[in-house]
Design a protein around this motif. Structure first.
Motif, mmCIF file in Angstrom:
data_model
loop_
_atom_site.group_PDB
_atom_site.id
_atom_site.type_symbol
_atom_site.label_atom_id
_atom_site.label_comp_id
_atom_site.label_asym_id
_atom_site.label_seq_id
_atom_site.Cartn_x
_atom_site.Cartn_y
_atom_site.Cartn_z
ATOM 1 N N PRO A 225 17.984 29.252 20.565
ATOM 2 C CA PRO A 225 19.331 29.390 21.385
ATOM 3 C C PRO A 225 19.605 30.858 20.927
ATOM 4 N N PRO A 226 20.262 31.793 21.979
ATOM 5 C CA PRO A 226 20.566 33.118 21.329
ATOM 6 C C PRO A 226 21.687 33.223 20.172
ATOM 7 N N ALA A 227 21.515 34.340 19.451
ATOM 8 C CA ALA A 227 22.354 34.579 18.269
ATOM 9 C C ALA A 227 23.592 35.150 18.790
ATOM 10 N N SER A 228 24.611 34.671 18.270
ATOM 11 C CA SER A 228 25.794 35.388 18.693
ATOM 12 C C SER A 228 26.449 36.083 17.344
ATOM 13 N N ALA A 229 27.322 37.263 17.536
ATOM 14 C CA ALA A 229 27.982 37.791 16.429
ATOM 15 C C ALA A 229 29.404 38.335 17.067
ATOM 16 N N SER A 230 30.467 38.368 16.102
ATOM 17 C CA SER A 230 31.597 39.010 16.571
ATOM 18 C C SER A 230 31.896 40.391 15.493
ATOM 19 N N ILE B 29 46.465 40.908 25.326
ATOM 20 C CA ILE B 29 45.148 41.413 24.982
ATOM 21 C C ILE B 29 44.349 40.413 24.266
ATOM 22 N N ASP B 30 43.251 39.988 24.752
ATOM 23 C CA ASP B 30 42.437 39.029 24.025
ATOM 24 C C ASP B 30 41.858 39.758 22.672
ATOM 25 N N PRO B 31 41.917 39.064 21.765
ATOM 26 C CA PRO B 31 41.348 39.462 20.470
ATOM 27 C C PRO B 31 40.015 39.424 20.190
ATOM 28 N N THR B 32 39.310 38.499 21.322
ATOM 29 C CA THR B 32 37.985 38.182 20.842
ATOM 30 C C THR B 32 37.153 39.203 21.234
ATOM 31 N N VAL B 33 36.103 39.487 20.242
ATOM 32 C CA VAL B 33 35.145 40.484 20.330
ATOM 33 C C VAL B 33 33.809 39.686 20.253
ATOM 34 N N LEU B 34 32.976 39.481 21.167
ATOM 35 C CA LEU B 34 31.794 38.839 21.082
ATOM 36 C C LEU B 34 30.427 39.440 21.560
ATOM 37 N N SER C 154 37.918 52.253 29.475
ATOM 38 C CA SER C 154 37.714 52.777 27.837
ATOM 39 C C SER C 154 36.263 52.336 27.332
ATOM 40 N N LEU C 155 35.573 53.052 26.730
ATOM 41 C CA LEU C 155 34.296 53.107 26.292
ATOM 42 C C LEU C 155 34.372 52.562 24.828
ATOM 43 N N TYR C 156 33.511 51.774 24.427
ATOM 44 C CA TYR C 156 33.313 51.223 22.973
ATOM 45 C C TYR C 156 31.916 51.338 22.622
ATOM 46 N N LYS C 157 31.582 51.200 21.501
ATOM 47 C CA LYS C 157 30.472 50.996 20.875
ATOM 48 C C LYS C 157 30.193 50.123 19.804
ATOM 49 N N VAL C 158 29.207 49.170 19.779
ATOM 50 C CA VAL C 158 28.889 48.231 18.890
ATOM 51 C C VAL C 158 27.471 48.461 18.123
ATOM 52 N N THR C 159 27.621 48.620 16.982
ATOM 53 C CA THR C 159 26.567 48.642 16.060
ATOM 54 C C THR C 159 25.573 47.355 16.262
ATOM 55 N N THR C 160 24.218 47.733 15.926
ATOM 56 C CA THR C 160 23.257 46.579 16.286
ATOM 57 C C THR C 160 22.936 45.665 14.927
ATOM 58 N N ALA C 161 23.877 46.026 14.043
ATOM 59 C CA ALA C 161 23.634 45.073 12.742
ATOM 60 C C ALA C 161 24.218 43.759 13.133
ATOM 61 N N THR C 162 24.112 42.823 12.313
ATOM 62 C CA THR C 162 24.959 41.526 12.501
ATOM 63 C C THR C 162 25.981 41.373 11.353
ATOM 64 N N PRO C 163 27.183 41.157 11.576
ATOM 65 C CA PRO C 163 27.840 40.946 12.703
ATOM 66 C C PRO C 163 27.863 42.369 13.537
ATOM 67 N N GLY C 164 27.672 43.571 12.646
ATOM 68 C CA GLY C 164 27.944 45.029 13.217
ATOM 69 C C GLY C 164 29.480 45.292 13.200
ATOM 70 N N ALA C 165 29.719 46.485 13.964
ATOM 71 C CA ALA C 165 31.145 46.931 14.148
ATOM 72 C C ALA C 165 31.426 47.527 15.448
ATOM 73 N N ILE C 166 32.683 47.375 15.915
ATOM 74 C CA ILE C 166 33.021 47.941 17.122
ATOM 75 C C ILE C 166 33.917 48.936 16.931
ATOM 76 N N SER C 167 33.802 50.087 17.852
ATOM 77 C CA SER C 167 35.004 51.062 17.774
ATOM 78 C C SER C 167 35.111 51.551 19.127
ATOM 79 N N LEU C 168 36.184 52.264 19.346
ATOM 80 C CA LEU C 168 36.412 52.871 20.626
ATOM 81 C C LEU C 168 35.980 54.316 20.428
ATOM 82 N N VAL C 169 35.394 54.719 21.467
ATOM 83 C CA VAL C 169 34.914 56.040 21.803
ATOM 84 C C VAL C 169 35.647 56.788 22.674
#
Length: 330
Positions: A92-97, A78-83, A143-158
């Motif tokens: 340029p666009p801003a990026s966050a993990s 499994i790819d550990p990268t979340v971007l 699978s459904l995930y949600k990413v909060t809009t803060a920077t970098p924010g948080a990702i969790s499994l729904v």
């Protein structure tokens, strides 16, 4: 104001330049017009970069992208990268993990869709970026995930279908929505609700032995991550939709609501085909994950997919897929 579709490539548009230059295109929707290259993202430092999921923030009207969860099918790891890449219209666009919550979360699924919507797990229903990751490989499902809009924010499994998620679900060894594949996501922000969301699967292949519907939509519960039974896509003449390309492979898709003025639901396939989907309204309005009154012998609802035309996106060698799709009123 003009409706524009946004999409993004998954390969380097300029191999002679350092890094992976992933191109961003936009094109007018009504009528379909010539795509215009509006920017590029240097993803050279991102492991397994593949920005398939695009969504438009209904508050800011800015486009964000989410990297797919896995760069290759099992049995590869499994790819550990979340971007998450914000504001594709900016340069340029801003990026966050985003930070994994909890820390043992491992995303899984091969293809990806994304859109913004309300968070039904907290008071105030704040805006979050949802990401659906699908795989037709056992035991993954979608699978459904949600990413909060803060920077970098948080990702969790729904997930959990009303119960707390298990470690096996978070780490991808226990299936979520087994046997169901989805790679596009559209959330209704004009008439919000926890099941006012649809995921798409444009594919004539059997994901599982019992899959006799193939091209379809699913309703999505944004609180539990559960997908409904399929809503089967048909042509305007009532025939089964057929989108198989010459090689026999399937077509990944992006899905988006216009979410302004007269609401429309459109899909972009990776071959450039743009479909408008109608007749889904009863299913979407049905209570919970019910499928409304338009049911068939297999218990599924129906919707109509009408081909609007093809967007001629560039396809240099190696072929670039344009799978992510969102709509902005500009």
């Amino acid at each position: 104001m003009v409706l524009y579709g946004y999409t993004i490539g998954d390969e380097d548009i300029n191999p002679s330049q350092a890094g992976e230059q992933v191109a961003v295109y936009r094109f007018p929707i009504s009528p379909l017009g010539t795509p215009q290259r509006v920017g590029e993202i240097n993803t050279g430092s991102i492991t397994n970069a593949d920005l398939e999921g695009l969504g438009t923030n209904p508050t800011t009207q800015r486009v964000s992208a989410v990297n797919e969860a896995r760069a290759s099918n099992p049995p590869n790891p499994i790819d550990p990268t979340v971007l998450r890449v914000d504001n594709l219209q900016s340069s340029p666009p801003a990026s966050a993990s985003p930070t994994r919550t909890p820390s043992d979360l491992r995303r899984f699924g091969f293809d990806s869709g994304a859109d913004f919507g309300e968070d039904y797990s907290v008071a105030g229903q704040q805006n979050v970026l949802y990401n659906i990751s699908g795989s037709d490989n056992t035991p993954v499902g979608s699978s459904l995930y949600k990413v909060t809009t803060a920077t970098p924010g948080a990702i969790s499994l729904v997930d959990g279908f009303g119960a707390p998620t298990t470690a096996a679900q978070r780490q991808g060894t226990q299936p979520t929505n087994p046997g169901k594949f989805a790679d596009g996501l559209a959330i209704d922000n004009l008439n919000p609700g926890r099941t006012r969301a649809l995921a798409s699967d444009f594919d004539n292949r059997d994901e599982i032995a019992s899959d006799n519907t193939k091209n379809n939509l699913y309703k999505v519960d944004l609180l539990t991550g559960e997908l409904s039974e399929p809503i089967v896509l048909r042509t305007p003449s009532g025939q089964a939709l057929n989108v198989t390309i010459a090689s026999g492979a399937g077509l990944d898709s992006g899905l988006a609501f216009t979410n302004s003025g007269s609401q429309r639901l459109l899909a972009l396939l990776e071959n450039g085909a743009v479909y408008e989907i109608t007749g889904y309204q009863d299913e979407l309005a049905a209570s919970g994950l019910g499928l409304g009154s338009a049911t068939g012998s297999n218990g599924a609802g129906f919707a109509t997919a009408t081909l609007l035309g093809n967007v001629n996106l560039p396809t240099p060698t190696p072929t670039i897929d344009y799978e992510g799709f969102t709509i902005v009123n500009e």
